[in-house]
Design a protein around this motif. Structure first.
Motif, PDB file in Angstrom:
ATOM      1  N   UNK A  92      25.091  -5.501  18.617  1.00  0.00           N
ATOM      2  CA  UNK A  92      24.263  -4.688  17.721  1.00  0.00           C
ATOM      3  C   UNK A  92      22.821  -4.627  18.218  1.00  0.00           C
ATOM      4  N   UNK A  93      22.272  -5.765  18.603  1.00  0.00           N
ATOM      5  CA  UNK A  93      20.907  -5.814  19.114  1.00  0.00           C
ATOM      6  C   UNK A  93      20.775  -4.949  20.368  1.00  0.00           C
ATOM      7  N   UNK A  94      21.777  -4.989  21.226  1.00  0.00           N
ATOM      8  CA  UNK A  94      21.739  -4.204  22.464  1.00  0.00           C
ATOM      9  C   UNK A  94      21.710  -2.712  22.176  1.00  0.00           C
ATOM     10  N   UNK A  95      22.515  -2.279  21.221  1.00  0.00           N
ATOM     11  CA  UNK A  95      22.491  -0.870  20.825  1.00  0.00           C
ATOM     12  C   UNK A  95      21.104  -0.475  20.343  1.00  0.00           C
ATOM     13  N   UNK A  96      20.550  -1.283  19.480  1.00  0.00           N
ATOM     14  CA  UNK A  96      19.243  -0.997  18.891  1.00  0.00           C
ATOM     15  C   UNK A  96      18.133  -0.969  19.940  1.00  0.00           C
ATOM     16  N   UNK A  97      18.110  -1.959  20.819  1.00  0.00           N
ATOM     17  CA  UNK A  97      17.049  -2.030  21.822  1.00  0.00           C
ATOM     18  C   UNK A  97      17.148  -0.911  22.859  1.00  0.00           C
ATOM     19  N   UNK A  98      18.345  -0.318  22.988  1.00  0.00           N
ATOM     20  CA  UNK A  98      18.523   0.814  23.899  1.00  0.00           C
ATOM     21  C   UNK A  98      18.309   2.147  23.177  1.00  0.00           C
ATOM     22  N   UNK A  99      17.654   2.090  22.014  1.00  0.00           N
ATOM     23  CA  UNK A  99      17.316   3.272  21.213  1.00  0.00           C
ATOM     24  C   UNK A  99      18.517   3.857  20.486  1.00  0.00           C
TER      25      UNK A  99
END
Length: 355
Positions: A133-140
């Protein structure tokens, strides 16, 4: 150090999502599961993943893929993280995973920090779900409130890893069957395939499309001819197959809806990608069209589908265990404690990703 802006944005994301998405079909999972026992958890995950991305922009896609490859094999139980031992046959050496899994070291870094902050509390399975989830968010990309409370498996299953993970050469029927087996529908299939909007792939996973599609001696006719020429330069015929190319040739490190417009232009990298749009009269075509027009529609569906996927086969309550180290079950011999970090570094060397 993670910026205050990043933390503030994350908190806003979390609060916003609370009102919009069902947390989990499994009543035992709860997005506030660690609120009292490990309140620092979300901050730790964000900090480690962000720091890793500064030197490795591919890590976002790799961590999403790692969660996917865990959940499709005996459920979201962190079995994919287990190394070979006298009693464990690791999934990491299954054909879809061997020399392609990335992010294991990042998960271990998160686990180390979490164990310092709140020992024997947070499962590796929950860390995988949060890292995705964090990865999705940090990649916009989209963010969602992750249902938590999973426990870690005591076993791995290489046979299931070889059987259950969809391959890049799958037809649409094979993809649907693979997702249906996991309780995921056609919209879930198209939405989760959108994770191929970032990351990179080994030439060996699609080179047959360039020169000898289905043993015809010709390229895949669904491939955009300009894209075919570009890929042929990166992946020459009879080459080693080890070169890397972007899954999305337009915005390779950003989570956006370009994946779907690429499919409409014949620029899906894998056969399994292009099948979603180029299979005649397929019910997936209308979904691809919808997502290519409307980013919010894609993001909303992706969030729901990731939560559904994260519910597959979870262990809760007294099932499984909370591993102290993600690569080994707790009942391990003293010898396995030696050089764990070195073992992980060796596994990560030279790795390439198909996401």
């Amino acid at each position: 150090m993670v910026s205050l802006r990043l933390v503030a944005t994350t908190i806003c994301c979390v609060v916003f999502v609370l009102g919009g998405i069902p947390f989990s079909s499994n009543a035992q999972l709860d997005p506030f599961f660690y609120r009292k026992t490990c309140p620092q958890l979300h901050y730790i995950v964000h900090k480690v993943v962000w720091n890793a991305s500064l030197s490795d922009p591919r890590i976002f896609a790799s961590l999403v893929r790692l969660h996917f490859h865990d959940c499709f094999v005996q459920g979201c139980d962190a079995s994919v993280l287990l190394n070979n031992t006298a009693t464990i046959v690791s999934e990491q050496e299954a054909l879809p995973n061997n020399n392609s899994l990335r992010g294991l070291d990042v998960v271990n870094q998160i686990k180390t920090m979490v164990e310092t902050a709140c020992p024997n509390v947070v499962s590796c399975a929950d860390i995988l779900a949060l890292a995705a989830e964090v990865s999705s968010f940090l990649a916009h990309g989209p963010c969602w409130k992750v249902p938590l409370g999973r426990r870690d498996s005591l076993t791995a299953n290489r046979t299931l890893a070889n059987q259950n993970l969809p391959a890049p050469f799958f037809t649409l029927d094979q993809l649907k069957a693979s997702f249906s087996f996991q309780g995921l529908n056609t919209t879930d299939l198209v939405a989760l395939s959108g994770a191929h909007t970032f990351g990179r792939s080994h030439c060996s996973l699609f080179v047959n499309r360039l020169y000898n599609f289905n043993n015809t001696g010709k390229p895949d006719p669904t491939l955009n001819t300009t894209y075919l020429k570009e890929l042929s330069k990166i992946c020459p015929q009879n080459g080693t197959g080890t070169n890397l190319t972007n899954l999305d040739p337009i915005t390779p490190n950003k989570f956006d809806k370009k994946y779907y417009s690429n499919l409409k232009s014949g620029k899906g990298l894998f056969q399994s990608d292009q099948e979603l749009f180029s299979t005649p009269d397929a019910d997936t075509i209308s979904i691809v069209n919808k997502f290519s027009r409307n980013k919010n529609a894609f993001f909303d569906s992706f969030k729901v589908s990731m939560i559904k996927m994260g519910n597959i086969g979870v262990l809760t309550g007294n099932e499984g265990e909370i591993r102290k180290q993600c690569n080994f079950i707790n009942q391990r011999s003293t010898e396995l404690d030696i050089d764990i970090v070195a073992s992980n570094e060796l596994h990560e060397e030279g790795i390439v990703s198909s996401i």
